[in-house]
Design an enzyme around this catalytic site. Structure first.
Site, PDB file in Angstrom:
ATOM      1  N   ASP A  71      -4.369  11.250  -5.534  1.00 42.53           N
ATOM      2  CA  ASP A  71      -4.104  11.224  -4.264  1.00 42.53           C
ATOM      3  C   ASP A  71      -5.018  10.174  -3.667  1.00 42.53           C
ATOM      4  O   ASP A  71      -5.839   9.730  -4.542  1.00 42.53           O
ATOM      5  CB  ASP A  71      -4.393  12.583  -3.555  1.00 42.53           C
ATOM      6  CG  ASP A  71      -4.213  12.868  -2.130  1.00 42.53           C
ATOM      7  OD1 ASP A  71      -3.667  11.962  -1.480  1.00 42.53           O
ATOM      8  OD2 ASP A  71      -4.615  14.088  -1.636  1.00 42.53           O
ATOM      9  N   GLU A 127      -4.919   4.798  -1.708  1.00 41.29           N
ATOM     10  CA  GLU A 127      -4.380   3.709  -0.794  1.00 41.29           C
ATOM     11  C   GLU A 127      -5.474   2.420  -0.819  1.00 41.29           C
ATOM     12  O   GLU A 127      -5.012   1.432  -0.777  1.00 41.29           O
ATOM     13  CB  GLU A 127      -4.243   4.049   0.707  1.00 41.29           C
ATOM     14  CG  GLU A 127      -3.184   5.124   0.838  1.00 41.29           C
ATOM     15  CD  GLU A 127      -3.397   6.374   0.409  1.00 41.29           C
ATOM     16  OE1 GLU A 127      -4.611   6.864   0.344  1.00 41.29           O
ATOM     17  OE2 GLU A 127      -2.484   7.270   0.098  1.00 41.29           O
ATOM     18  N   ASP A 134       1.160  13.660   3.885  1.00 44.96           N
ATOM     19  CA  ASP A 134       0.763  14.772   4.845  1.00 44.96           C
ATOM     20  C   ASP A 134       1.711  14.748   5.886  1.00 44.96           C
ATOM     21  O   ASP A 134       1.462  14.481   7.006  1.00 44.96           O
ATOM     22  CB  ASP A 134      -0.580  14.574   5.221  1.00 44.96           C
ATOM     23  CG  ASP A 134      -1.714  14.582   4.049  1.00 44.96           C
ATOM     24  OD1 ASP A 134      -1.024  14.969   3.074  1.00 44.96           O
ATOM     25  OD2 ASP A 134      -2.856  14.154   4.111  1.00 44.96           O
TER      26      ASP A 134
END
Ligand SMILES: *[C@@H]1O[C@H](CO)[C@@H](O)[C@H](O)[C@H]1NC(C)=O
Ligand SMILES: *[C@@H]1O[C@H](CO)[C@@H](O)[C@H](O)[C@H]1NC(C)=O
Length: 978
Positions: free
Chosen positions: A541, A544, A617
C-alpha cells in the site's frame, strides 16, 4: 489507507459517506501546475491563432540518416524559435507493426530522463527488417502491409495511415513543444547552483532583451511572454526548487477517424472517456496522471488516483488504434472531439523524452497483443487468489483472526484469504509483529493454512527511522534510501510509522537485499522474516508514495533517486518497482519458486507482471459501486486485468441492501476483496441478518462455482493480454451501440455476460444484447433473443437476482460443490452448461494446473476444449479434446508447449475428477437417446422449451445428463440422438 493527519481526522469526523469529501485543495489543478498551465496556454494561443498557427518545429532533411538495413531513421529537428538548440528524432517500426517515435534534446545543457521505457518494456522490441524508409523532398515515409508512416518535414508532423486513411497524427495541431534546458537569467543566478557556461549566460541575457521588445516576438507568440514557474514553484506551503528549470513536453495526438477513446487509467470516470476541452467539455481539467493518495476521491473526476498507465485506445466501427507514451513524470491529457468521428488529445508532461509507441491495431485484440508485446501480459496468479479475500483495518489480534475464520466456517461461507492491515506491526514497523496482540504469528498462519487458506499481510514502503528496526537500519547502512534535494543523506518524511524514509528501488543495490528480508529461514548475512511462513503473501500500500507531510501527500519532486534523477522524473514508475521487487521476494522465499500474490495500490505500465491492484479507498456509496466497475474495466484494457474495488466501500457503513449488491459486483471482479476503514462497524458477511446473510452466502458460492471460468480466463490473458473483463467494444468492435456501454461486460471468452446492479431499490433492469443470438439466463434458463442491430431486453433484478447470461454458442465449466476454500475443490467434479447457439453448436474450454507452482511452464497442466456440434439433423455430438496434445514444441497462443504430455504429473493428480452433470440448453426436441460414444444409455431428464434454432423466446428446453462418468483429463464424446 489514508493520512491520519489532524486534517484527516477532522474530515473523517465530518465525512458522511455520500458527501463529496475529497480534499481537493490537497491536489493541484492544471492551473496550479506551472507546466500544465504553460501547456494549456500554448493550446489556447493555437486556438486563437486558428489557421495562422504554425508549429516552429521542422525536420532537417539534410540530417536524415537511415540505417543500412533501412529499418530505422534518425534526423535532426529544429525549432525556428531557438536555432541553436538541437533535437533528435528517431523512428522505427517493430516486427508487429508498432511504430516507435523518440525525440530528445541533443547536446543540451542537461539530459532529459529517458529510462521510462526501459522499466516498462519486457524486452527491446525486435525491429522489422522489411521496412524501407524513403526520403523525398517534403517527407520521409515507409509502407508496410496496409499501413504507412509519413513524417512531414515542415512543420514536423508524423502520421500513421491505414489504407490511406489517417489513424494517428502527431503534431497535426502544432502543439509539440519540448522545452529545452536553459540557464537561469543572469540577474537571478547569484545564488543559483546551476553554473551556466559564459556563452550560455550571454545568450540568456540576449533572450531577456528579446523578451522586452514590444514588437511581435515569435518566442512569446509561441511560448508565452513570462517565465511562468520556470525556476521555482509553490503549492500550498511547499516550494519545489526546480533546479533544472523548464523541461516540459507538450504534444498533440489526434485520431481523425475515431470518435471514442478509452484508457489512461486510473480515473474515476466512464469507460468511454468524456471530454475535457473543446465545446462544452464534461470536465474542465485535463485527465491527470500523477500517482497520488487521494482521500475520499470523487466518483466522477479526471483527478489523479493511485496509478498511471499512459495507454489510450481510439476506436471506431472499422478501426482501433492505440498509443502508449512511456513517460514516468506527471502528465495531463486534454481530450476533445472535433466531431463525433474524430478525437484530439493533448499530452503535457513535466519532464522526460518523447517516447511514443503507435499501435496500429486494427482490432482491439490486435492492440492487446501489441501492448502485451511491449510491456508483457498479466501474471497467471496463484489459483487461491481468485477466491474471496476478507480484509479490514484491522483484525486486531491473532485470536480475532481465528474467530473470524471460525465464523465463516460456522456459516459455511467460502473464503480463501484473511488480511492484516498496518496494525499488526509494532509501531508500524512492517514485518515486526505487535507481540502483545500477535504473539503467535506462525501458529495463527498455520491455523488459517490448515483449511488450505492463506494470509496477506501489509508491507508499506515507508520505513520507520529507528535503529531498532532492521529493515530501516540495513537500508540506511546500504545507502539505498531516497535522498533529499541536496543529493546527500536520507530524505525524511512523515507516514504511518512517524518519521520515515523510503527505499530507492531504482537503486539495484536495494534489490537482492529487499528480497532477502522475506526469507522465512534465518540467515547469517542479515535480518530475515523468520516469524512468517510461506503461507503469508503481501499487500503493498502507500507506494505512490504517500507521504503525509509532503506536497500533494507525496514525495517532493526535487528529491533525488539513483543515477541523480529527480523524483519528478520517475514519480509514476516508483510504485511499480516496489511491487516488482516484493513479488520477486515472495516468489523466491523457497528454493523452488512459488507463485506470489502481491497486491499493489500504485502501478504503471508493466505492473500487470507483478500482481493485482485495487481501486483504493472508495466510499460506501452507490456512485462508487458503479464507477468501481468502470475503473476495473479501464484498468483491464490497459493491462491490469487482476483488479477489483473494495466490496462494501472502504469508508462508511453500507446498509444490508448495498452490501448485498456490492458482493454481486465483487464476485464479477477479477480480484474479490471486502475491506473496511478502522472507523466503520464490522461488516463481515456472517454478521448480516437474514435474508441478506443467505444472499451473500449464495453470491460467494457462485463465485467459487465459477473459479474454473476465472482461472481459464486468467490463463488466456496471461498469454494474449486480452483482458479478463471484456467490455462491449472489445467483444463487438463494429457495433457503435456498444461503444459507451460500461455497466455490463463479458468474462473472458466464457460467453458469460453480466450486468451487476448498482442502484438502490432496483427490481428490474435493461440489458443490451448486441447480436442476433440466444442469451440464456444463467439461473432460470430463460432464452432471450437479441437482434442483428442490437436490442435491449428487460429483466428482473430484485435483490436476490443477478442479471447473468450465457451467450448461445458457449460451454461453461463450473464446480458446484460448496467448499470452505478453493484448494479443497481440487478433486471436485465439474458441471458443463452447454448453451447452444442458433446453429445448434457451442464451444468452451477449461484450463487447470496445480495453481501454485511454475510446473505448468514445463507442461504440467490440463487444457481441454469442449465442443457441441450438430451432426446431420438428428443428433448433437458433445466432445472433449486436448487443446495442447499432439503439438509438442509448437506454440499455442504464443506459449511453447514443449514438455507437455497428456499424462503429466498434474493431470495424474486429478485423474479421477469427473464431469458430474451436463446441462444442454436449447435443443430442438426431446432426445431419443443420450449415450457416451461407445457406451450405454445415460441417465437424463428433458424439459421441453424454446429451441436455440427457432425464433422463440421463453423457457429454454433443458436436457440434464446426470453423471455421465466421463473424466475431465480424458477425451470423450456424448451423442444426443434426437
Ligand atoms: C454524428 O454526427 C452526425 C452529424 O452531426 C449525426 O448525423 C450522427 O447521428 C452522429 N452519430 C452519433 C453516433 O452520434
Ligand atoms: C523488476 O526488478 C528487476 C530486479 O529484480 C529489474 O531487473 C527489472 O528491471 C524490474 N522491472 C520493473 C518493470 O520494475
Amino acid at each position: 489507507m489514508q493520512p491520519w493527519t489532524l486534517l484527516g481526522v477532522l474530515s473523517l469526523l465530518i465525512a458522511v459517506p455520500d458527501a463529496l469529501a475529497v480534499k481537493s485543495h490537497d491536489f493541484k489543478t492544471c492551473s496550479q501546475a506551472g507546466f500544465c498551465r504553460r501547456g494549456r496556454a500554448l493550446s489556447a494561443r493555437a486556438a486563437d491563432a486558428k489557421s495562422a498557427w504554425k508549429s516552429p518545429y521542422s525536420l532537417d532533411a539534410s540530417s536524415i540518416a537511415i540505417t543500412p538495413n533501412k529499418a530505422v531513421f534518425t534526423a535532426g529537428v529544429k525549432s525556428t524559435l531557438y536555432p541553436d538548440i538541437k533535437f533528435g528524432l528517431e523512428l522505427r517500426v517493430h516486427e508487429d507493426g508498432v511504430v516507435r517515435v523518440r525525440m530528445d534534446e541533443v547536446d543540451g545543457l542537461r539530459k532529459r530522463y529517458d529510462e521510462a521505457a526501459a522499466w516498462a518494456l519486457i524486452a527491446e522490441p525486435r525491429i522489422s527488417q522489411d521496412i524501407a524508409w524513403t526520403a523525398g523532398k517534403k517527407d520521409i515515409r515507409a509502407k508496410y502491409g496496409n499501413n504507412e508512416v509519413v513524417v512531414a518535414f515542415e512543420p514536423l508532423k508524423i502520421t500513421l495511415l491505414r489504407g490511406g486513411k489517417e489513424q494517428v497524427v502527431l503534431n497535426g495541431q502544432g502543439l509539440l513543444h519540448m522545452e529545452h534546458f536553459r540557464a537561469k537569467a543572469v540577474a537571478e543566478t547569484k545564488t543559483e547552483e546551476a553554473d551556466p557556461a559564459p556563452e550560455q549566460g550571454a545568450e540568456d541575457a540576449e533572450e531577456q532583451v528579446v523578451m522586452e521588445v514590444k514588437e511581435p516576438n515569435p518566442r512569446a507568440w509561441f511560448e508565452g511572454d513570462s517565465e511562468d514557474d520556470w525556476w521555482e514553484e509553490r503549492f500550498s506551503t511547499w516550494t519545489d526548487t526546480k533546479p533544472k528549470g523548464p523541461e516540459s513536453l507538450s504534444i498533440d495526438i489526434s485520431f481523425p477517424s475515431h470518435g471514442t477513446i478509452y484508457g489512461i487509467p486510473q480515473h474515476a470516470t466512464r469507460l468511454a472517456l468524456p471530454t475535457t476541452a473543446g465545446d462544452a467539455p464534461t470536465f474542465t481539467d485535463p485527465y491527470r496522471l500523477y500517482n497520488a493518495d487521494v482521500f475520499e476521491y470523487l466518483a466522477s473526476s479526471p483527478m489523479s488516483l493511485y496509478g498511471s498507465i499512459p495507454v489510450l485506445h481510439a476506436h471506431s466501427a472499422d478501426s482501433t488504434v492505440g498509443i502508449f507514451h512511456a513517460m514516468g513524470s506527471e502528465t495531463w491529457i486534454d481530450v476533445a472531439h472535433a466531431s463525433n468521428k474524430s478525437t484530439q488529445t493533448h499530452w503535457i508532461s513535466e519532464s522526460g523524452i518523447l517516447d511514443l509507441f503507435l499501435m496500429p491495431g486494427p482490432t482491439p485484440a490486435d492492440i492487446f497483443a501489441q501492448y502485451a508485446g511491449l510491456t508483457g501480459t498479466p501474471v497467471l496468479p496463484p489459483h487461491w487468489s481468485l477466491g474471496y479475500h476478507q480484509c479490514r483495518w484491522n483484525y486486531i489480534s491473532s485470536d480475532d483472526v481465528r474467530t473470524v475464520q471460525k465464523r465463516f466456517d460456522e456459516e459455511d461461507m467460502p473464503v480463501d484469504v484473511f488480511w492484516l492491515d498496518i496494525e499488526y506491526a509494532e509501531d508500524h514497523k512492517y514485518f515486526m509483529w505487535d507481540q502483545k496482540n500477535f504473539p503467535d504469528p506462525v501458529d495463527m498462519t498455520n491455523d488459517v493454512a490448515a483449511l488450505g487458506r492463506k494470509m496477506v499481510v501489509i508491507v508499506d514502503p515507508h520505513l520507520k527511522r529507528t535503529d531498532n528496526y532492521p529493515a530501516f537500519k540495513e537500508a540506511s547502512d546500504r545507502k539505498v534510501l531516497v535522498k533529499p534535494p541536496s543529493g546527500e543523506g536520507e530524505y525524511e518524511g512523515w507516514c504511518w510509522s512517524g518519521s520515515s524514509s523510503w527505499i530507492d528501488f531504482f537503486d539495484p543495490n536495494s534489490w537482492d537485499w529487499w528480497m532477502s528480508l522475506f526469507k522465512t529461514t534465518a540467515s547469517k548475512t542479515g535480518w530475515t522474516w523468520t516469524s512468517s511462513t510461506t503461507d503469508i503473501h503481501i499487500w503493498n500500500d502507500m507506494n505512490e508514495p504517500s507521504v503525509f507531510n509532503g506536497p500533494e501527500i507525496s514525495m517532493p519532486r526535487d528529491n533525488i533517486h539513483y543515477g541523480g534523477w529527480e523524483h519528478r522524473d520517475v514519480h509514476n514508475i516508483n510504485g511499480m518497482l516496489f511491487s516488482n521487487l516484493t513479488s520477486k521476494a515472495v516468489q523466491h522465499r523457497t528454493d523452488q519458486p512459488t507463485r506470489p500474490f502481491v497486491l499493489t495500490r500504485s502501478f504503471f505500465a508493466g505492473s500487470q507482471r507483478f500482481g493485482a491492484m485495487w481501486t483504493g479507498d472508495n466510499l460506501g456509496t452507490w456512485e462508487h459501486m458503479a464507477v468501481g466497475i468502470q475503473m476495473v474495466l479501464a484498468n483491464g484494457i490497459a493491462g491490469m486485468s487482476f483488479a477489483g474495488s473494495d466490496v462494501g466501500g472502504f469508508f462508511g457503513n453500507p446498509e444490508p441492501e448495498m452490501l448485498v449488491r456490492w458482493y454481486q459486483v465483487g464476485i464479477f471482479n477479477p480480484f474479490l476483496r471486502a475491506h473496511a476503514h478502522i472507523d466503520t462497524k464490522r461488516r463481515e458477511p456472517f454478521l448480516l441478518e437474514q435474508p441478506y446473510k443467505g444472499m451473500v452466502k449464495d453470491i460467494l458460492r457462485l463465485r467459487y462455482t465459477m473459479l474454473p471460468v476465472w482461472y481459464t480466463a486468467f490463463r488466456e490473458t496471461s498469454v494474449t493480454g486480452v483482458p479478463v473483463l471484456r467490455p462491449h467494444y472489445v467483444m463487438f468492435p463494429k457495433d457503435p451501440k456498444g461503444f459507451d456501454l460500461d455497466d455490463q461486460y463479458f468474462i473472458g471468452a466464457s460467453g458469460l455476460l453480466v450486468k451487476p446492479i448498482t442502484t438502490k431499490g432496483a427490481t428490474e433492469t435493461t440489458v443490451y444484447l448486441p447480436e442476433d443470438e440466444v442469451y440464456y439466463d444463467y439461473f432460470t434458463h430463460h432464452a432471450h433473443r437479441g437482434a442483428a442491430k442490437g436490442k435491449e431486453i428487460s429483466v428482473q433484478a430484485a435483490l436476490h437476482q443477478i442479471p447473468l447470461f450465457v451467450r448461445g454458442g458457449s460451454i461453461v465449466p463450473t464446480r458446484e460443490r460448496p467448499r470452505r476454500s478453493s484448494p479443497l475443490m481440487k478433486q471436485d467434479p465439474f458441471t458443463l452448461r452447454v448453451a447452444l447457439n442458433t446453429k445448434g453448436s457451442a464451444k468452451g474450454e477449461v484450463y487447470l494446473d496445480d495453481g501454485v507452482s511454475y510446473k505448468h511452464e514445463e507442461g504440467q497442466f490440463v487444457w481441454r476444449a469442449f465442443t457441441a456440434e450438430a451432426v446431420g439433423k438428428k443428433s448433437v455430438r458433445l466432445s472433449s479434446t486436448d487443446l495442447a496434445a499432439g503439438r509438442p514444441g509448437e506454440a499455442v497462443d504464443g506459449v511453447a508447449l514443449t514438455g507437455y504430455k497428456a499424462a503429466n504429473g498434474f493431470a495424474e493428480s486429478v485423474r479421477d475428477v469427473r464431469v458430474e452433470k451436463v446441462v444442454v440448453l436449447g435443443l430442438s426436441g426431446k432426445p431419443a437417446s443420450v449415450k457416451v460414444e461407445g457406451g450405454g444409455e445415460l441417465v437424463w431428464e428433458y424439459t421441453a422449451g424454446v429451441a436455440a434454432g427457432g425464433k422463440g423466446e421463453g423457457a429454454a428446453s433443458v436436457l440434464t445428463i446426470k453423471d455421465p462418468k466421463v473424466r475431465i483429463v480424458e477425451g470423450w464424446a456424448i451423442v444426443i440422438q434426437l
